[in-house]
Design a protein around this motif. Structure first.
Motif, PDB file in Angstrom:
ATOM      1  N   ASN A   1       0.801  -1.221   0.000  1.00 24.93           N
ATOM      2  CA  ASN A   1       0.000   0.000   0.000  1.00 24.93           C
ATOM      3  C   ASN A   1       0.837   1.275   0.000  1.00 24.93           C
ATOM      4  N   ARG A   2       2.051   1.190  -0.440  1.00 27.44           N
ATOM      5  CA  ARG A   2       2.889   2.397  -0.503  1.00 27.44           C
ATOM      6  C   ARG A   2       3.802   2.309  -1.719  1.00 27.44           C
ATOM      7  N   ILE A   3       3.958   3.409  -2.407  1.00 23.18           N
ATOM      8  CA  ILE A   3       4.872   3.464  -3.539  1.00 23.18           C
ATOM      9  C   ILE A   3       6.069   4.305  -3.142  1.00 23.18           C
ATOM     10  N   ALA A   4       7.243   3.740  -3.312  1.00 24.05           N
ATOM     11  CA  ALA A   4       8.465   4.407  -2.861  1.00 24.05           C
ATOM     12  C   ALA A   4       9.116   5.169  -4.004  1.00 24.05           C
ATOM     13  N   PHE A   5       9.677   6.279  -3.706  1.00 20.52           N
ATOM     14  CA  PHE A   5      10.409   7.069  -4.677  1.00 20.52           C
ATOM     15  C   PHE A   5      11.812   7.337  -4.118  1.00 20.52           C
ATOM     16  N   ILE A   6      12.825   6.942  -4.856  1.00 19.71           N
ATOM     17  CA  ILE A   6      14.208   7.124  -4.419  1.00 19.71           C
ATOM     18  C   ILE A   6      14.515   8.615  -4.330  1.00 19.71           C
TER      19      ILE A   6
ATOM     20  N   ALA B   1      -2.413  11.277  -2.269  1.00 22.13           N
ATOM     21  CA  ALA B   1      -2.376  10.250  -3.312  1.00 22.13           C
ATOM     22  C   ALA B   1      -2.519  10.900  -4.672  1.00 22.13           C
ATOM     23  N   ILE B   2      -1.744  10.386  -5.619  1.00 22.54           N
ATOM     24  CA  ILE B   2      -1.781  10.860  -7.004  1.00 22.54           C
ATOM     25  C   ILE B   2      -1.788   9.642  -7.910  1.00 22.54           C
ATOM     26  N   ALA B   3      -2.617   9.691  -8.958  1.00 22.71           N
ATOM     27  CA  ALA B   3      -2.702   8.568  -9.893  1.00 22.71           C
ATOM     28  C   ALA B   3      -2.625   9.057 -11.331  1.00 22.71           C
ATOM     29  N   ASP B   4      -2.098   8.211 -12.202  1.00 21.36           N
ATOM     30  CA  ASP B   4      -2.095   8.454 -13.640  1.00 21.36           C
ATOM     31  C   ASP B   4      -3.534   8.286 -14.137  1.00 21.36           C
ATOM     32  N   ALA B   5      -4.105   9.341 -14.695  1.00 27.79           N
ATOM     33  CA  ALA B   5      -5.505   9.269 -15.113  1.00 27.79           C
ATOM     34  C   ALA B   5      -5.703   8.350 -16.310  1.00 27.79           C
ATOM     35  N   GLY B   6      -4.648   8.094 -17.058  1.00 24.22           N
ATOM     36  CA  GLY B   6      -4.762   7.200 -18.194  1.00 24.22           C
ATOM     37  C   GLY B   6      -4.834   5.742 -17.783  1.00 24.22           C
ATOM     38  N   SER B   7      -3.845   5.305 -17.025  1.00 22.20           N
ATOM     39  CA  SER B   7      -3.762   3.899 -16.632  1.00 22.20           C
ATOM     40  C   SER B   7      -4.493   3.594 -15.336  1.00 22.20           C
ATOM     41  N   GLY B   8      -4.700   4.617 -14.515  1.00 20.83           N
ATOM     42  CA  GLY B   8      -5.275   4.412 -13.192  1.00 20.83           C
ATOM     43  C   GLY B   8      -4.255   4.029 -12.143  1.00 20.83           C
TER      44      GLY B   8
ATOM     45  N   VAL C   1      -1.668   4.167  -9.303  1.00 22.93           N
ATOM     46  CA  VAL C   1      -1.335   5.112  -8.242  1.00 22.93           C
ATOM     47  C   VAL C   1       0.174   5.296  -8.237  1.00 22.93           C
ATOM     48  N   VAL C   2       0.606   6.505  -8.497  1.00 21.44           N
ATOM     49  CA  VAL C   2       2.038   6.769  -8.623  1.00 21.44           C
ATOM     50  C   VAL C   2       2.624   7.395  -7.368  1.00 21.44           C
ATOM     51  N   LEU C   3       1.768   7.859  -6.482  1.00 23.48           N
ATOM     52  CA  LEU C   3       2.237   8.369  -5.199  1.00 23.48           C
ATOM     53  C   LEU C   3       1.163   8.097  -4.161  1.00 23.48           C
ATOM     54  N   GLN C   4       1.575   7.508  -3.053  1.00 21.13           N
ATOM     55  CA  GLN C   4       0.639   7.250  -1.959  1.00 21.13           C
ATOM     56  C   GLN C   4       1.391   7.323  -0.645  1.00 21.13           C
TER      57      GLN C   4
ATOM     58  N   SER D   1       8.644  14.977  -9.293  1.00 23.54           N
ATOM     59  CA  SER D   1       9.184  13.658  -8.993  1.00 23.54           C
ATOM     60  C   SER D   1       8.471  12.545  -9.775  1.00 23.54           C
ATOM     61  N   ILE D   2       7.277  12.878 -10.301  1.00 27.65           N
ATOM     62  CA  ILE D   2       6.458  11.876 -10.968  1.00 27.65           C
ATOM     63  C   ILE D   2       6.529  12.003 -12.478  1.00 27.65           C
ATOM     64  N   ALA D   3       6.317  13.228 -12.955  1.00 23.88           N
ATOM     65  CA  ALA D   3       6.233  13.455 -14.404  1.00 23.88           C
ATOM     66  C   ALA D   3       7.604  13.733 -14.987  1.00 23.88           C
TER      67      ALA D   3
END
Length: 255
Positions: free
Chosen positions: A3-8, A25-32, A34-37, A252-254
């Motif tokens: 339940n957690r996405i890690a970012f170096i 929480a942030i998600a890619d609207a295309g794929s769904g 979750v890229v940050l939680q 950090s995401i895009a």
């Protein structure tokens, strides 16, 4: 970790989150995806005024709302008037901007219990329970500290359907809801659509950010604590905290 996405390299940024933050929480609207939680993003709480996004879609789809300025309704004594700004004639644009509860109630009453409940179920919005409770009439208060509840991750699922126009409402309903939720200025080059919400000490800011054909949905949930300004809505606090962090988060995401 589950339940957690890690970012170096982002540990120091995340550790600076406000102590009252429950979830970001942030998600890619295309794929769904979750890229940050971070935080507790699965617990359901009252959606408060973030539910206006759903009510807007219902109102335009049903034909009760026409455009950004129509219909305008006069304030009348006896209406919910928790804020001075609500004691004025209100149109859809002012309704969304100032979170005017009585205008929401006018719309849900116009829909009626069965149609209102049917829309909420069709949208699969959180627990989709608009029955209300012993202290709150479902038709006019289900989304404010009552039976309707939604988690931050469920907000992202709903918002993805809004962005991708997958809720079986008219194109006009999508276009007008996008217009009402559009923020005045881009942030870090991204066009933001968002809605605050506040009830029972919770503060929300939810919406989506778009740039060059890429869209992310987001949900921030916080709980007011003693260190927060007590004369500022918890929804505004959630929004301002999100805005302050957004450039670093999106960077950090895009790519």
């Amino acid at each position: 970790m589950k339940n957690r996405i890690a970012f170096i390299g982002l540990f120091s940024l995340f550790s600076m989150a406000h102590a009252a933050e429950i979830c970001m929480a942030i998600a890619d609207a295309g794929s769904g995806a979750v890229v940050l939680q971070r935080g507790d993003c699965r617990n359901q709480v009252t959606p408060a005024s973030t539910f206006k996004i759903a009510i807007s879609l219902m109102g335009y789809d049903a034909g009760f709302l026409k455009d950004e300025y129509t219909p305008e309704r006069p304030y009348q004594p006896g209406y919910v008037d928790w804020l001075p700004s609500w004691k004025h004639p209100t149109n859809p644009q002012k309704w969304m901007k100032d979170s005017v509860v009585w205008y929401s109630q006018h719309l849900t009453r116009s829909l009626g219990k069965e149609r209102f409940a049917a829309y909420t179920r069709k949208f699969e919005y959180g627990n989709a329970n608009v029955a209300g409770d012993a202290e709150h009439d479902g038709l006019t208060m289900a989304w404010i500290s009552s039976s309707l509840r939604i988690s931050p991750l469920e907000q992202l699922i709903f918002l993805r359907k809004v962005v991708n126009r997958q809720l079986d409402v008219t194109q006009h309903a999508y276009a007008m809801t996008e217009a009402l939720t559009k923020q005045d200025k881009p942030l870090a080059g991204w066009e933001l659509h968002g809605k605050t919400g506040a009830a029972s000490g919770f503060g929300w800011y939810v919406g989506w950010a778009s740039k060059k054909g890429k869209t992310y949905t987001y949900a921030r949930l916080m709980r007011r604590d003693a260190s927060d300004p007590q004369d500022v809505s918890a929804g505004v606090l959630a929004r301002d905290g999100f805005m302050a962090q957004f450039p670093a988060l999106i960077g950090s995401i895009a790519p």
